[in-house]
Design a protein around this motif. Structure first.
Motif, PDB file in Angstrom:
ATOM      1  N   GLU A  98      44.569 -45.337  49.348  1.00  0.00           N
ATOM      2  CA  GLU A  98      43.740 -46.527  49.528  1.00  0.00           C
ATOM      3  C   GLU A  98      43.982 -47.174  50.892  1.00  0.00           C
ATOM      4  O   GLU A  98      43.040 -47.562  51.591  1.00  0.00           O
ATOM      5  N   GLU A  99      45.238 -47.285  51.284  1.00  0.00           N
ATOM      6  CA  GLU A  99      45.571 -47.856  52.592  1.00  0.00           C
ATOM      7  C   GLU A  99      44.927 -47.047  53.710  1.00  0.00           C
ATOM      8  O   GLU A  99      44.414 -47.611  54.665  1.00  0.00           O
ATOM      9  N   MET A 100      44.974 -45.726  53.578  1.00  0.00           N
ATOM     10  CA  MET A 100      44.439 -44.864  54.632  1.00  0.00           C
ATOM     11  C   MET A 100      42.922 -44.921  54.699  1.00  0.00           C
ATOM     12  O   MET A 100      42.358 -45.134  55.764  1.00  0.00           O
ATOM     13  N   ILE A 101      42.250 -44.717  53.574  1.00  0.00           N
ATOM     14  CA  ILE A 101      40.797 -44.526  53.656  1.00  0.00           C
ATOM     15  C   ILE A 101      39.970 -45.752  53.314  1.00  0.00           C
ATOM     16  O   ILE A 101      38.826 -45.848  53.761  1.00  0.00           O
ATOM     17  N   GLU A 102      40.497 -46.691  52.562  1.00  0.00           N
ATOM     18  CA  GLU A 102      39.723 -47.871  52.189  1.00  0.00           C
ATOM     19  C   GLU A 102      40.070 -49.101  53.017  1.00  0.00           C
ATOM     20  O   GLU A 102      39.212 -49.928  53.284  1.00  0.00           O
ATOM     21  N   ASN A 103      41.323 -49.245  53.412  1.00  0.00           N
ATOM     22  CA  ASN A 103      41.767 -50.452  54.091  1.00  0.00           C
ATOM     23  C   ASN A 103      41.925 -50.291  55.590  1.00  0.00           C
ATOM     24  O   ASN A 103      42.349 -51.216  56.267  1.00  0.00           O
ATOM     25  N   GLY A 104      41.610 -49.126  56.088  1.00  0.00           N
ATOM     26  CA  GLY A 104      41.780 -48.885  57.514  1.00  0.00           C
ATOM     27  C   GLY A 104      40.464 -48.825  58.254  1.00  0.00           C
ATOM     28  O   GLY A 104      39.399 -49.081  57.691  1.00  0.00           O
ATOM     29  N   PRO A 105      40.510 -48.468  59.520  1.00  0.00           N
ATOM     30  CA  PRO A 105      39.310 -48.432  60.354  1.00  0.00           C
ATOM     31  C   PRO A 105      38.323 -47.331  59.978  1.00  0.00           C
ATOM     32  O   PRO A 105      37.194 -47.341  60.460  1.00  0.00           O
ATOM     33  N   GLY A 106      38.711 -46.395  59.108  1.00  0.00           N
ATOM     34  CA  GLY A 106      37.818 -45.317  58.709  1.00  0.00           C
ATOM     35  C   GLY A 106      37.133 -45.538  57.378  1.00  0.00           C
ATOM     36  O   GLY A 106      36.658 -44.602  56.734  1.00  0.00           O
ATOM     37  N   ARG A 107      37.045 -46.766  56.959  1.00  0.00           N
ATOM     38  CA  ARG A 107      36.497 -47.103  55.639  1.00  0.00           C
ATOM     39  C   ARG A 107      35.129 -46.459  55.363  1.00  0.00           C
ATOM     40  O   ARG A 107      34.848 -46.048  54.255  1.00  0.00           O
ATOM     41  N   ASN A 108      34.281 -46.367  56.352  1.00  0.00           N
ATOM     42  CA  ASN A 108      32.929 -45.835  56.145  1.00  0.00           C
ATOM     43  C   ASN A 108      32.765 -44.385  56.593  1.00  0.00           C
ATOM     44  O   ASN A 108      31.650 -43.895  56.685  1.00  0.00           O
ATOM     45  N   PHE A 109      33.873 -43.712  56.858  1.00  0.00           N
ATOM     46  CA  PHE A 109      33.812 -42.308  57.279  1.00  0.00           C
ATOM     47  C   PHE A 109      33.439 -41.387  56.118  1.00  0.00           C
ATOM     48  O   PHE A 109      33.595 -41.735  54.951  1.00  0.00           O
ATOM     49  N   ARG A 110      33.030 -40.198  56.475  1.00  0.00           N
ATOM     50  CA  ARG A 110      32.996 -39.067  55.536  1.00  0.00           C
ATOM     51  C   ARG A 110      34.394 -38.473  55.606  1.00  0.00           C
ATOM     52  O   ARG A 110      34.837 -38.037  56.669  1.00  0.00           O
ATOM     53  N   TRP A 111      35.107 -38.482  54.487  1.00  0.00           N
ATOM     54  CA  TRP A 111      36.486 -37.998  54.440  1.00  0.00           C
ATOM     55  C   TRP A 111      36.537 -36.604  53.831  1.00  0.00           C
ATOM     56  O   TRP A 111      35.838 -36.313  52.846  1.00  0.00           O
ATOM     57  N   LEU A 112      37.386 -35.769  54.368  1.00  0.00           N
ATOM     58  CA  LEU A 112      37.602 -34.400  53.899  1.00  0.00           C
ATOM     59  C   LEU A 112      39.092 -34.206  53.630  1.00  0.00           C
ATOM     60  O   LEU A 112      39.927 -34.883  54.233  1.00  0.00           O
TER      61      LEU A 112
END
Length: 142
Positions: A98-112
């Motif tokens: 959550e810290e990495m993908i939701e609370n950081g600058p990449g919140r709206n990225f496509r994550w793989l």
């Protein structure tokens, strides 16, 4: 204080990473990284777009880690996510992701990402098998 991980704090400062602890885990415990040398791990840290780690509040020991590679605009690759075995079972892995993908600058990225064993964890964040438009060239073992 975080109710799911009250005894830890999360930090994205790369200079705080305990490189010895990271190397020990990746070289001895992580099925996905035993082929890497210490120099490879150091290079991956140096070129990481973002790192997030969890540290025990009582002694500052790093107990969880995640690394991301990104173009900084639209796409991120989540890698080297782990929680020390003694710290598992208390929601720390969920909070780390959550810290990495939701609370950081990449919140709206496509994550793989790739995983052999943590599908349930990542499904909580919307990760699923790719659709028919996704292609991958596996790494060369040569």
């Amino acid at each position: 204080m975080d109710e799911t991980a009250p005894d830890v704090e999360f930090d994205a400062d790369p200079s705080r990473i305990d490189r010895d602890a990271l190397w020990t885990f990746l070289s001895q415990h992580a099925y996905w990284s035993r082929h890497r040398t210490r120099e490879m791990v150091e290079a991956q840290l140096a070129s990481a777009w973002r790192v997030v780690a969890a540290y025990r509040r009582d002694n500052g020991r790093m107990v969880a880690f995640a690394r991301a590679v990104s173009d900084g605009v639209a796409i991120g690759y989540l890698a080297d996510v782990y929680v020390e075995p003694a710290e598992r079972g208390h929601g720390l892995g969920v909070r780390l992701v959550e810290e990495m993908i939701e609370n950081g600058p990449g919140r709206n990225f496509r994550w793989l990402l790739h995983t052999d064993d943590a599908h349930g964890l990542y499904a909580k964040f919307g990760f699923a098998a790719p659709d028919g438009t996704f292609l991958e060239r596996p790494r060369s073992h040569g």
